[in-house]
Design a protein around this motif. Structure first.
Motif, PDB file in Angstrom:
ATOM      1  N   ASN A   1       9.901  -2.246  -9.675  1.00 57.46           N
ATOM      2  CA  ASN A   1       9.116  -1.225  -8.996  1.00 57.46           C
ATOM      3  C   ASN A   1       9.669  -1.026  -7.595  1.00 57.46           C
ATOM      4  N   ILE A   2       9.362   0.116  -7.013  1.00 52.62           N
ATOM      5  CA  ILE A   2       9.819   0.447  -5.666  1.00 52.62           C
ATOM      6  C   ILE A   2       8.648   0.266  -4.711  1.00 52.62           C
ATOM      7  N   VAL A   3       8.894  -0.436  -3.605  1.00 49.15           N
ATOM      8  CA  VAL A   3       7.874  -0.666  -2.593  1.00 49.15           C
ATOM      9  C   VAL A   3       8.376  -0.146  -1.252  1.00 49.15           C
ATOM     10  N   ASP A   4       7.464   0.408  -0.482  1.00 46.31           N
ATOM     11  CA  ASP A   4       7.762   0.969   0.832  1.00 46.31           C
ATOM     12  C   ASP A   4       7.303  -0.036   1.881  1.00 46.31           C
ATOM     13  N   LEU A   5       8.259  -0.583   2.669  1.00 47.45           N
ATOM     14  CA  LEU A   5       7.966  -1.676   3.601  1.00 47.45           C
ATOM     15  C   LEU A   5       8.258  -1.271   5.035  1.00 47.45           C
TER      16      LEU A   5
ATOM     17  N   THR B   1      12.825 -10.934  -5.556  1.00 43.99           N
ATOM     18  CA  THR B   1      12.371 -12.061  -6.376  1.00 43.99           C
ATOM     19  C   THR B   1      10.852 -12.152  -6.431  1.00 43.99           C
ATOM     20  N   THR B   2      10.151 -11.067  -6.075  1.00 42.48           N
ATOM     21  CA  THR B   2       8.687 -11.050  -6.055  1.00 42.48           C
ATOM     22  C   THR B   2       8.201  -9.791  -6.755  1.00 42.48           C
ATOM     23  N   ALA B   3       7.115  -9.913  -7.502  1.00 46.01           N
ATOM     24  CA  ALA B   3       6.521  -8.759  -8.166  1.00 46.01           C
ATOM     25  C   ALA B   3       5.836  -7.849  -7.144  1.00 46.01           C
ATOM     26  N   LEU B   4       5.552  -6.628  -7.572  1.00 52.12           N
ATOM     27  CA  LEU B   4       4.989  -5.637  -6.658  1.00 52.12           C
ATOM     28  C   LEU B   4       3.571  -5.981  -6.236  1.00 52.12           C
ATOM     29  N   GLU B   5       2.745  -6.405  -7.181  1.00 53.57           N
ATOM     30  CA  GLU B   5       1.323  -6.604  -6.875  1.00 53.57           C
ATOM     31  C   GLU B   5       1.097  -7.629  -5.766  1.00 53.57           C
ATOM     32  N   PRO B   6       1.737  -8.809  -5.786  1.00 53.15           N
ATOM     33  CA  PRO B   6       1.526  -9.735  -4.660  1.00 53.15           C
ATOM     34  C   PRO B   6       1.989  -9.180  -3.322  1.00 53.15           C
ATOM     35  N   ILE B   7       3.030  -8.358  -3.333  1.00 48.65           N
ATOM     36  CA  ILE B   7       3.546  -7.828  -2.066  1.00 48.65           C
ATOM     37  C   ILE B   7       2.539  -6.901  -1.407  1.00 48.65           C
TER      38      ILE B   7
ATOM     39  N   GLN C   1       3.375  -0.841   0.630  1.00 48.68           N
ATOM     40  CA  GLN C   1       2.670  -0.002  -0.328  1.00 48.68           C
ATOM     41  C   GLN C   1       3.680   0.688  -1.231  1.00 48.68           C
ATOM     42  N   ALA C   2       3.148   1.284  -2.280  1.00 48.80           N
ATOM     43  CA  ALA C   2       4.009   2.026  -3.200  1.00 48.80           C
ATOM     44  C   ALA C   2       4.473   3.323  -2.550  1.00 48.80           C
ATOM     45  N   PRO C   3       5.544   3.934  -3.037  1.00 46.57           N
ATOM     46  CA  PRO C   3       5.998   5.215  -2.485  1.00 46.57           C
ATOM     47  C   PRO C   3       4.916   6.286  -2.588  1.00 46.57           C
ATOM     48  N   GLU C   4       5.027   7.306  -1.743  1.00 48.54           N
ATOM     49  CA  GLU C   4       4.010   8.345  -1.679  1.00 48.54           C
ATOM     50  C   GLU C   4       3.853   9.092  -2.996  1.00 48.54           C
TER      51      GLU C   4
ATOM     52  N   ASP D   1      -1.250   7.377  -5.352  1.00 45.25           N
ATOM     53  CA  ASP D   1      -2.588   7.565  -5.926  1.00 45.25           C
ATOM     54  C   ASP D   1      -2.797   6.674  -7.149  1.00 45.25           C
ATOM     55  N   ALA D   2      -1.777   6.599  -7.992  1.00 43.44           N
ATOM     56  CA  ALA D   2      -1.901   5.749  -9.182  1.00 43.44           C
ATOM     57  C   ALA D   2      -2.049   4.282  -8.792  1.00 43.44           C
ATOM     58  N   PHE D   3      -1.294   3.843  -7.786  1.00 43.82           N
ATOM     59  CA  PHE D   3      -1.399   2.461  -7.368  1.00 43.82           C
ATOM     60  C   PHE D   3      -2.745   2.187  -6.702  1.00 43.82           C
ATOM     61  N   ARG D   4      -3.298   3.176  -6.021  1.00 47.84           N
ATOM     62  CA  ARG D   4      -4.624   2.994  -5.445  1.00 47.84           C
ATOM     63  C   ARG D   4      -5.679   2.854  -6.535  1.00 47.84           C
ATOM     64  N   ASP D   5      -5.517   3.629  -7.615  1.00 42.63           N
ATOM     65  CA  ASP D   5      -6.445   3.479  -8.740  1.00 42.63           C
ATOM     66  C   ASP D   5      -6.334   2.090  -9.355  1.00 42.63           C
ATOM     67  N   VAL D   6      -5.093   1.617  -9.493  1.00 34.77           N
ATOM     68  CA  VAL D   6      -4.901   0.269 -10.036  1.00 34.77           C
ATOM     69  C   VAL D   6      -5.523  -0.773  -9.118  1.00 34.77           C
ATOM     70  N   ASP D   7      -5.337  -0.582  -7.817  1.00 36.60           N
ATOM     71  CA  ASP D   7      -5.918  -1.517  -6.853  1.00 36.60           C
ATOM     72  C   ASP D   7      -7.437  -1.485  -6.917  1.00 36.60           C
ATOM     73  N   ALA D   8      -8.006  -0.269  -7.018  1.00 37.91           N
ATOM     74  CA  ALA D   8      -9.460  -0.156  -7.125  1.00 37.91           C
ATOM     75  C   ALA D   8      -9.973  -0.819  -8.394  1.00 37.91           C
TER      76      ALA D   8
END
Length: 386
Positions: free
Chosen positions: A157-161, A207-213, A251-254, A258-265
């Protein structure tokens, strides 16, 4: 020479007139060929030039033209001593501020590191001093608040840091070569820290999954990045100490935020429901355990009461049997009468005496129902009168 080519008209060169004409304004004097201080060909003699220059210098510094030029030598020595004193006084000391360290270079090579305060050194250019700030905390920003750097996680997955690195120079008894390494081993320290920070963060994120980050694993990511950066910079001998890595944006890319926010919720709702279920279980289980204990105690009490009652009945029977053994006939009749009393005591009895002339067709089954006690009749009449 070019200035001697003019034949007539008294045209002289820059050093005076030519043609052997006497000219007292000639600075080089006259030579044997008619001109003072000139060689056989009319050119200035080198020894005379040097001698005249020395005489003029002695006169300039107050020296006389005595024998041996002793007065001029003393004047030059005094002036040289004064110039030396000014040179040493201007470049032979330096001051190190409390937040600085003094790095002394001798002929351009590192010699020593000094502590804050007033210090002495050999004058310039023998020794030079550099004063880097060693206690000031420096900061490097990787990515902005609006848009960070994109990295690939372990689960593809792509993460925005966006994060900040705080560092300072290694200085103190534990790092004797820290300031030296900082000044001479790395040309652009900020650029090196920035490059190492981004490289270390990419390795940790890879070396880390997206959700913990983006949720609860930010602290671990920051700590692992700081440790990896320190190891790399120590291998470079950069003289840099990494103080902290602050992960400000994760966070996930723009495009998919929205999808990642739904998953987080959804994850938060699942956690909330799990906590509610745990709370309900914590409230129901003790209640059920208390009810079970109450039933067990009630059963034990009933068991004890039944056993006690049975034991009493058994003891009573044994006592009756003992009495029966002593007087069988009396005991048998008493038992019969007691039994008949217990059986017939609650029933209505109508005793008919045939000799009294009872009518056989009377409704004998209703005699007992229609009979009312006198007390009940009186009470009913009183109540009705009211």
């Amino acid at each position: 020479m070019p200035w001697n080519d003019n034949a007539g008209g008294g045209g002289g060169g820059p050093w005076g007139s030519g043609g052997g004409r006497k000219d007292d304004n000639n600075p080089w004097g006259r030579g044997p060929g008619g001109g003072r201080g000139r060689g056989p060909g009319g050119e200035p003699d080198l020894e005379d030039l040097i001698r005249n220059l020395q005489d003029r210098l002695r006169g300039l510094f107050g020296g006389g033209k005595g024998k041996g030029g002793k007065g001029g030598g003393i004047g030059i020595g005094v002036i040289a001593a004064g110039l030396l004193a000014v040179w040493v006084g201007a470049t032979g000391w330096y001051i190190v501020a409390p937040n600085e360290a003094g790095v002394v270079l001798r002929f351009g090579e590192y010699d020593r590191t000094t502590t804050p305060g007033f210090k002495l050194k050999l004058p310039y250019p023998i020794e030079q001093v550099r004063l880097p700030e060693v206690t000031t905390t420096q900061s490097v920003q990787i990515g902005s608040d609006q848009r960070g750097v994109t990295m690939l996680t372990e689960d593809e997955n792509i993460v925005d840091l966006g994060f900040t690195v705080q560092w300072r120079v290694k200085y103190g008894p534990d790092f004797p070569d820290g300031v030296r390494n900082y000044l001479f081993n790395v040309r652009d320290v900020d650029g090196a820290v920035r490059a190492v920070a981004e490289s270390a963060m990419r390795e940790v994120v890879g070396t880390t999954a997206l959700e913990p980050i983006i949720t609860q694993g930010r602290v671990e990511v920051s700590q692992r990045t700081r440790q990896l950066m320190q190891e790399v910079l120590d291998e470079y001998e950069a003289g840099v100490q990494i103080l902290n890595v602050n992960l400000q944006r994760a966070q996930a890319p723009e495009q998919v935020i929205d999808a990642f926010r739904d998953v987080d919720a959804a994850a938060q709702d699942a956690e909330r429901m799990r906590l509610e279920a745990t709370a309900y279980a914590n409230s129901v289980i003790p209640q059920a355990r208390g009810e079970a204990a109450r039933l067990i105690q009630s059963a034990q009490g009933y068991r004890e009461s039944v056993i006690a009652e049975a034991q009493g009945q058994a003891d009573r029977f044994v006592a009756i049997y003992q009495e029966y053994a002593q007087a069988p006939e009396v005991t048998r009749r008493r038992m019969y009468l007691e039994t008949m009393e217990r059986v017939l005591g609650g029933s209505e009895l109508i005793i008919l005496d045939q000799q009294g002339g009872a009518v056989p067709y009377l409704p004998l089954d209703r005699l007992g129902r229609d009979r009312v006690l006198p007390d009940q009749t009186t009470s009913g009449s009183n109540t009705g009168g009211r």
